[in-house]
Design an enzyme around this catalytic site. Structure first.
Site, PDB file in Angstrom:
ATOM      1  N   PRO A  91       0.842  -1.203   0.000  1.00  0.00           N
ATOM      2  CG  PRO A  91      -0.644  -1.532   1.750  1.00  0.00           C
ATOM      3  CD  PRO A  91       0.661  -2.011   1.219  1.00  0.00           C
ATOM      4  CE  LYS A  92       2.647   7.426  -3.462  1.00  0.00           C
ATOM      5  NZ  LYS A  92       2.383   8.436  -2.408  1.00  0.00           N
ATOM      6  CD1 TRP A  93       2.317   2.460   3.728  1.00  0.00           C
ATOM      7  CD2 TRP A  93       0.584   2.888   5.075  1.00  0.00           C
ATOM      8  NE1 TRP A  93       1.854   1.257   4.199  1.00  0.00           N
ATOM      9  CE2 TRP A  93       0.791   1.489   5.033  1.00  0.00           C
ATOM     10  CE3 TRP A  93      -0.451   3.383   5.864  1.00  0.00           C
ATOM     11  CZ2 TRP A  93       0.001   0.595   5.739  1.00  0.00           C
ATOM     12  CZ3 TRP A  93      -1.239   2.498   6.573  1.00  0.00           C
ATOM     13  CH2 TRP A  93      -1.014   1.124   6.507  1.00  0.00           C
TER      14      TRP A  93
END
Length: 352
Positions: A28-30
């Protein structure tokens, strides 16, 4: 502090691609502050993306890292704040404050966490030349997970990554990052891939800022009407080549409104209106010397912009100008046109 990898260090970056590429490692891209953690015993330094230390702003994270990280290591990750079921980037912005008393208060009221996703050094060994496959395995073995320190979820299943891309936005995440498993760590190079949501909206252009280096347009100030028919500042569009910036000066000149009486953002020209947030003309949170003076325009122009997602009532990132929309009535450009992602509980992502 004496580590095999020393601060300051620029993080490895990702380049945007339109689709999730196959046969890679996916995370996931935080949506937080990029942070490289340097720990040497009791010494901990948090380095930001621009290589400035941000250690003093997150004392609770420093304390948690001493319980969760090896005694001597360098870790790449993201500082985030979780509120309720999703990330809260506005709360994270508020943590950057000059007063120590305010820093301590916010550390207690809105504690931050670190999401770790790479290990750059361990004990006396630099791992930057090693393939990401090895660094990820060592990170999973070395990290002691706690309520404020997490290893990012990961998969090599493209179908799972596609599901995450659709689902995790509802928890405030920013898309997907894809990494080759044989990738060494390359500071300040766009060696990874990021895939973000791409949506469009028709916005009212009610002002602009001058470019910092020339008398050309720096950014367009975008607005959307809310349910009470008030024009709210929703973000900016700023990515223009120099020639286009010069053209915009001529295109916008007939719409300049020198007398702010009647302009929907007139109150923002008063200093007292700048205390609550990042509004047109307000001082930049990150650079107190950076001027953000703006020129008001009659709210008659409409443009179509591309954006990835919202943070509260604003575009989270700079919107991309697509085209003018002379066929649109500005009064019809409201929040109701925006797509709302389905809510998703962040605790499910972190395995709580």
């Amino acid at each position: 502090m004496k580590l095999p990898v020393m601060p300051p260090l620029k993080p490895m970056l990702a380049k945007s691609v339109p689709e999730i590429p196959p046969s890679l490692h996916y995370e996931p891209k935080w949506d937080g502050f990029r942070c490289i953690v340097f720990r040497d015993g009791d010494e901990v330094e948090l380095g930001s993306r621009n290589e400035r230390p941000i250690t003093r702003y997150f004392p609770e994270v420093v304390a948690a890292l001493k319980d969760s990280l090896p005694a001597r290591c360098v870790v790449d990750g993201e500082i985030v704040i979780v509120r309720g079921k999703k990330l809260d980037f506005d709360a994270l912005l508020n943590r950057i404050h000059p007063a120590d008393s305010r820093v301590r208060l916010l550390a207690a009221q809105t504690p931050a966490s670190l999401i770790a996703f790479d290990l750059l050094a361990l004990d006396d060994r630099s791992l930057m030349a090693q393939p990401f496959r090895e660094r990820r395995l060592l990170l999973e073995r070395a990290l002691i997970r706690g309520p404020m320190v997490h290893a990012t979820p990961a998969t090599q299943d493209l179908g799972v990554a596609r599901d995450w891309f659709e689902q995790f936005e509802g928890a405030g995440l920013d898309g997907i990052v894809a990494k080759p498993l044989d990738l060494p760590y390359r500071p300040d190079q766009r060696a990874m891939f990021k895939i973000k949501h791409d949506r469009t909206a028709d916005c009212v252009v009610a002002g602009f800022r001058w470019h910092k280096n020339d008398r050309v347009v720096g950014s367009l100030l975008l607005g959307l009407y809310d349910g009470s028919e008030q024009l709210q500042h929703v973000g900016v569009s700023a990515s223009f080549p120099l020639r286009r910036r010069r053209e915009l000066v001529q295109e916008l000149e007939p719409y300049q409104q020198h007398d702010l009486d009647g302009h929907p953002w007139a109150e923002w020209a008063r200093a007292e209106a700048h205390q609550g947030g990042r509004l047109p003309g307000a001082q930049s949170r990150w650079n107190a010397k950076k001027g953000l003076s703006w020129v008001a325009l009659r709210p008659e122009l409409v443009c179509e912009v591309a954006y990835d997602h919202m943070e509260g009532t604003r575009f989270r990132h700079t919107a991309q100008f697509r085209r003018w929309r002379p066929d649109r009535d500005p009064r019809t450009c409201g929040y109701d046109q925006l797509e709302e992602p389905v809510s998703y509980d962040l605790a499910r992502i972190l395995g709580h």
